[in-house]
Design a protein around this motif. Sequence first.
Motif, PDB file in Angstrom:
ATOM      1  N   ALA A 165       0.829  -1.210   0.000  1.00 26.56           N
ATOM      2  CA  ALA A 165       0.000   0.000   0.000  1.00 26.56           C
ATOM      3  C   ALA A 165       0.861   1.256   0.000  1.00 26.56           C
ATOM      4  CB  ALA A 165      -0.933  -0.012   1.203  1.00 26.56           C
ATOM      5  N   LYS A 166       1.987   1.234   0.721  1.00 27.11           N
ATOM      6  CA  LYS A 166       2.895   2.398   0.744  1.00 27.11           C
ATOM      7  C   LYS A 166       3.454   2.666  -0.658  1.00 27.11           C
ATOM      8  CE  LYS A 166       5.996   2.677   3.918  1.00 27.11           C
ATOM      9  NZ  LYS A 166       7.087   2.273   4.843  1.00 27.11           N
ATOM     10  N   GLU A 167       3.825   1.602  -1.371  1.00 25.51           N
ATOM     11  CA  GLU A 167       4.361   1.787  -2.716  1.00 25.51           C
ATOM     12  C   GLU A 167       3.312   2.392  -3.646  1.00 25.51           C
ATOM     13  OE1 GLU A 167       7.455   1.358  -3.731  1.00 25.51           O
ATOM     14  OE2 GLU A 167       8.043   0.765  -1.705  1.00 25.51           O
ATOM     15  N   LEU A 168       2.075   1.898  -3.572  1.00 24.32           N
ATOM     16  CA  LEU A 168       1.027   2.413  -4.446  1.00 24.32           C
ATOM     17  C   LEU A 168       0.676   3.849  -4.102  1.00 24.32           C
ATOM     18  CD1 LEU A 168      -1.256  -0.750  -4.587  1.00 24.32           C
ATOM     19  CD2 LEU A 168       0.184   0.157  -6.414  1.00 24.32           C
ATOM     20  N   LYS A 169       0.644   4.155  -2.822  1.00 20.95           N
ATOM     21  CA  LYS A 169       0.345   5.537  -2.419  1.00 20.95           C
ATOM     22  C   LYS A 169       1.415   6.488  -2.947  1.00 20.95           C
ATOM     23  CE  LYS A 169      -0.486   8.532   1.560  1.00 20.95           C
ATOM     24  NZ  LYS A 169      -0.452   8.658   3.044  1.00 20.95           N
ATOM     25  N   ALA A 170       2.675   6.049  -2.913  1.00 20.51           N
ATOM     26  CA  ALA A 170       3.762   6.883  -3.432  1.00 20.51           C
ATOM     27  C   ALA A 170       3.620   7.121  -4.931  1.00 20.51           C
ATOM     28  CB  ALA A 170       5.107   6.233  -3.120  1.00 20.51           C
ATOM     29  N   PHE A 200       9.603  -4.225  -1.796  1.00 17.57           N
ATOM     30  CA  PHE A 200       9.037  -3.882  -3.100  1.00 17.57           C
ATOM     31  C   PHE A 200       9.944  -2.869  -3.784  1.00 17.57           C
ATOM     32  CE2 PHE A 200       5.193  -5.252  -0.835  1.00 17.57           C
ATOM     33  CZ  PHE A 200       4.666  -6.131  -1.772  1.00 17.57           C
ATOM     34  N   ARG A 201      10.131  -3.045  -5.100  1.00 12.83           N
ATOM     35  CA  ARG A 201      10.928  -2.112  -5.879  1.00 12.83           C
ATOM     36  C   ARG A 201      10.115  -1.605  -7.073  1.00 12.83           C
ATOM     37  NH1 ARG A 201      15.331  -5.536  -4.220  1.00 12.83           N
ATOM     38  NH2 ARG A 201      17.000  -4.289  -3.313  1.00 12.83           N
ATOM     39  N   LYS A 202      10.282  -0.336  -7.375  1.00 11.56           N
ATOM     40  CA  LYS A 202       9.613   0.289  -8.526  1.00 11.56           C
ATOM     41  C   LYS A 202      10.630   0.465  -9.643  1.00 11.56           C
ATOM     42  CE  LYS A 202       8.416   3.945  -6.199  1.00 11.56           C
ATOM     43  NZ  LYS A 202       8.780   3.668  -4.792  1.00 11.56           N
ATOM     44  N   THR A 203      10.247   0.122 -10.850  1.00 11.93           N
ATOM     45  CA  THR A 203      11.119   0.273 -12.016  1.00 11.93           C
ATOM     46  C   THR A 203      10.314   0.908 -13.144  1.00 11.93           C
ATOM     47  OG1 THR A 203      12.286  -1.751 -11.374  1.00 11.93           O
ATOM     48  CG2 THR A 203      12.676  -0.894 -13.601  1.00 11.93           C
ATOM     49  N   LYS A 204      10.764   2.054 -13.622  1.00  9.66           N
ATOM     50  CA  LYS A 204      10.081   2.748 -14.713  1.00  9.66           C
ATOM     51  C   LYS A 204      10.699   2.327 -16.044  1.00  9.66           C
ATOM     52  CE  LYS A 204       7.257   5.992 -16.282  1.00  9.66           C
ATOM     53  NZ  LYS A 204       7.418   7.390 -15.867  1.00  9.66           N
ATOM     54  N   LEU A 205       9.860   1.863 -16.960  1.00  9.81           N
ATOM     55  CA  LEU A 205      10.328   1.432 -18.269  1.00  9.81           C
ATOM     56  C   LEU A 205      10.336   2.600 -19.244  1.00  9.81           C
ATOM     57  CD1 LEU A 205       8.416  -1.962 -18.645  1.00  9.81           C
ATOM     58  CD2 LEU A 205      10.629  -1.525 -17.571  1.00  9.81           C
ATOM     59  N   SER A 206      11.174   2.503 -20.255  1.00  9.44           N
ATOM     60  CA  SER A 206      11.252   3.529 -21.298  1.00  9.44           C
ATOM     61  C   SER A 206      11.647   2.858 -22.605  1.00  9.44           C
ATOM     62  CB  SER A 206      12.268   4.616 -20.915  1.00  9.44           C
ATOM     63  OG  SER A 206      13.575   4.068 -20.874  1.00  9.44           O
ATOM     64  N   ASP A 260      15.666  -5.361 -19.816  1.00 13.14           N
ATOM     65  CA  ASP A 260      16.717  -4.633 -19.092  1.00 13.14           C
ATOM     66  C   ASP A 260      16.411  -4.575 -17.598  1.00 13.14           C
ATOM     67  OD1 ASP A 260      18.064  -4.131 -21.473  1.00 13.14           O
ATOM     68  OD2 ASP A 260      16.909  -2.299 -21.848  1.00 13.14           O
ATOM     69  N   ALA A 261      15.124  -4.356 -17.275  1.00  8.23           N
ATOM     70  CA  ALA A 261      14.733  -4.295 -15.863  1.00  8.23           C
ATOM     71  C   ALA A 261      14.983  -5.629 -15.177  1.00  8.23           C
ATOM     72  CB  ALA A 261      13.259  -3.909 -15.757  1.00  8.23           C
ATOM     73  N   ILE A 267       6.890  -0.930 -13.203  1.00  7.57           N
ATOM     74  CA  ILE A 267       6.848  -2.299 -12.716  1.00  7.57           C
ATOM     75  C   ILE A 267       7.066  -2.294 -11.205  1.00  7.57           C
ATOM     76  CG2 ILE A 267       7.859  -4.593 -12.849  1.00  7.57           C
ATOM     77  CD1 ILE A 267       6.579  -3.865 -15.421  1.00  7.57           C
ATOM     78  N   ILE A 268       6.223  -3.017 -10.470  1.00  2.00           N
ATOM     79  CA  ILE A 268       6.433  -3.220  -9.040  1.00  2.00           C
ATOM     80  C   ILE A 268       6.804  -4.682  -8.840  1.00  2.00           C
ATOM     81  CG2 ILE A 268       5.363  -3.252  -6.761  1.00  2.00           C
ATOM     82  CD1 ILE A 268       3.690  -0.917  -7.534  1.00  2.00           C
ATOM     83  N   SER A 269       7.971  -4.901  -8.234  1.00  2.00           N
ATOM     84  CA  SER A 269       8.485  -6.256  -8.022  1.00  2.00           C
ATOM     85  C   SER A 269       8.726  -6.492  -6.537  1.00  2.00           C
ATOM     86  CB  SER A 269       9.788  -6.459  -8.807  1.00  2.00           C
ATOM     87  OG  SER A 269      10.746  -5.477  -8.430  1.00  2.00           O
ATOM     88  N   PHE A 270       8.793  -7.762  -6.169  1.00  2.68           N
ATOM     89  CA  PHE A 270       9.067  -8.178  -4.786  1.00  2.68           C
ATOM     90  C   PHE A 270      10.436  -8.835  -4.793  1.00  2.68           C
ATOM     91  CE2 PHE A 270       7.716 -10.944  -1.006  1.00  2.68           C
ATOM     92  CZ  PHE A 270       7.861  -9.886  -0.106  1.00  2.68           C
ATOM     93  N   SER A 271      11.398  -8.201  -4.099  1.00  5.41           N
ATOM     94  CA  SER A 271      12.810  -8.566  -4.263  1.00  5.41           C
ATOM     95  C   SER A 271      13.485  -8.846  -2.936  1.00  5.41           C
ATOM     96  CB  SER A 271      13.567  -7.433  -4.974  1.00  5.41           C
ATOM     97  OG  SER A 271      12.972  -7.131  -6.206  1.00  5.41           O
ATOM     98  N   PRO A 272      14.625  -9.583  -2.972  1.00  5.89           N
ATOM     99  CA  PRO A 272      15.410  -9.844  -1.761  1.00  5.89           C
ATOM    100  C   PRO A 272      16.010  -8.545  -1.226  1.00  5.89           C
ATOM    101  CG  PRO A 272      16.064 -11.305  -3.557  1.00  5.89           C
ATOM    102  CD  PRO A 272      15.184 -10.254  -4.144  1.00  5.89           C
ATOM    103  N   PRO A 273      16.486  -8.566   0.012  1.00  3.04           N
ATOM    104  CA  PRO A 273      17.085  -7.346   0.587  1.00  3.04           C
ATOM    105  C   PRO A 273      18.373  -6.965  -0.122  1.00  3.04           C
ATOM    106  CG  PRO A 273      17.410  -9.240   2.038  1.00  3.04           C
ATOM    107  CD  PRO A 273      16.457  -9.679   0.965  1.00  3.04           C
ATOM    108  N   ALA A 274      18.844  -5.760   0.135  1.00  4.71           N
ATOM    109  CA  ALA A 274      19.995  -5.200  -0.580  1.00  4.71           C
ATOM    110  C   ALA A 274      21.251  -6.039  -0.376  1.00  4.71           C
ATOM    111  CB  ALA A 274      20.234  -3.759  -0.132  1.00  4.71           C
ATOM    112  N   GLU A 275      21.461  -6.592   0.858  1.00  2.35           N
ATOM    113  CA  GLU A 275      22.680  -7.352   1.117  1.00  2.35           C
ATOM    114  C   GLU A 275      22.748  -8.591   0.220  1.00  2.35           C
ATOM    115  OE1 GLU A 275      20.571  -6.309   3.327  1.00  2.35           O
ATOM    116  OE2 GLU A 275      21.724  -4.743   4.337  1.00  2.35           O
TER     117      GLU A 275
END
Length: 621
Positions: free
Chosen positions: A418-423, A540-546, A553-554, A592-600
């Motif tokens: 919900a936080k990602e969508l609100k943003a 969650f990560r947001k990726t804008k396509l172009s 590429d994403a 694109i909204i994806s569900f990804s592992p943590p940064a480490e």
Amino acid sequence: MNSIALTVAIVGVLGIGAQWLAWRTGWPAIVLMLAAGFIAGPITGLIDPEAAFGEMLEPMVGIGVALILFEGGLSLDLRELRHSGDAVWRLATVGVIVGWVLGAAAGFYIAGLVWPVAVLFGGILIVTGPTVVIPLLRQANIQARPASILKWEGIVNDPTGALCAVIAYEYFRRVAEAPGASLVEVVPPLIFAAILSGLIGYAAAKVIAYLFPRGAVPEYLKVPVLFITVIGVFVICNKIEHEAGLVAVTVMGVALANMAVSSLRSIHPFKENVAVLLVSGIFILLSASLQWEELSYLQTSWRPLLFLLALLFIVRPLTVLISLLGTSVPWNERLFIAWIAPRGIVLVAISGLFALRLGDLGIEGGQLLTGLSFAVVVATVIAHGFTVDIAARLLGIKGTSRPGLLIVGSTPWTIALAKELKALKTPVMVVDSSWQRLGPARREGLPFYHGEILNEATEHNLDLSPFQVLVAATENEAYNTLVCNEFAHEIGRDSVYQLGESVDEDDRHALPPSLRGRALFESGFGVADVNERQSEGWVFRKTKLSDEFDFEDAQEKLPESTHMLMLIRSGTGRLRFFTHAARPDPRAGDTIISFSPPAERHKDQVARRAQRGGGSSPQPA
């Protein structure tokens, strides 16, 4: 028989084809249906409904209109009147009188109709056509109060307009039989007949509400019993007085809608489908029944054009503005209501009926009603259908324009989504029956609703119109299935989603796929899967396509174990999900909204990629 069967088939193809084309193009469906019927009838002579059905045409149309009004009445909840009741009451009383007077005056002084025809037509013009108003409001996404006012006015005033036409007709009939007859001799008996018909409709609703929950009617017979009851009530009340049956079936529908008959919810999809078929068929039949001589008046005189302009810019605005004086409705909403008044089936059907009856009384000009009523329908639908969105924007009464997401279940995973969508400026609402579980949503400033989503009261306390997609993600998979199945008929089976994939067919405890919502994620992640990954730090990560940075590429830039969840379509904001059964087609501009592992963990994956490729990989956005 071959001719009748062929006519029915052609009417069905043209009607549903016009509805489909309207869905694809966004054009008003009634315009396309009228055009299809006109081409199939007067222009090409492909079908001739009067020749095919003969004397059956009028009762067929009458019963169809009755079922449509009953279906419309079932959509009216009296609790909506808490915010718009005063305006609806004024439009149904003061508005009827003012609209009748102004419509009759315009018919006489501008259209050139004789007084009897003008007065009768002025009464018919009161109707605003729910079969046209409701789709327009849905298409333009209007705010709740003006939409509710227009919906109520359209359904309530349809039988009222028919009753006004009956009063005018009966008065002129009495005068023709006994010159010197007064309104006092005509109006009270008709009002009594309307009240009696309304009581019959209410009594029929009480009988249905008593029998259905007690198992007196088996489930498979409930729809047939209900529809036959509606037809029976309509026919019986029409025996009491012409068109009084429309009053009865409308009252029956509104009464049933407010008697909390739970078993009626199961017939909603069927009645809506029947309404679409009836609307499509009746419009095609009526427009195909037009004769060129009935349209000659429109082609050879300037009066009809002036009459239509007066109806659009004088009669309707004055009717609404006078009726709503002193109410709490804001001026921007008053102006919007004053502009929107498309006419539909009831106007055409009743006009055609009384055109014949006036001719039987020897009143000249009755034959003009058919062509003029079609002109009114076409003019108002085109004028209002193509400007409703513009008017709503200019007057500031548009609802939420971007499609929203309704999330059932407050969990760490749903709060993060919900936080990602609100943003991203996408409307989102988190619903949960536990105030404690909603604590994170309150702390994050997310829109939330505390209550049971399946409770009937939720329909009235929570405005669901901004949300075109639902995700059920509580800890209980069976409950998620129940929510998806309940909202599938309202939002659409392809727009309800839940976590988890259907269990293997060999498992006796598997939930039937026909009841479940679409499974989120191509992997079919369940509730336990996403909660476990959420606790491990997945984000969650947001990726804008172009054009330069496409979906491939994403995928290269994101961690290897990333799971694509959804995309937000550029421009429209439409939500499309990656599921186990289908995946959307990403385009330039989409997010694109994806569900990804943590940064480490992602850094370790990047290092391994670099070792395999002999170089470095770019960091994710």
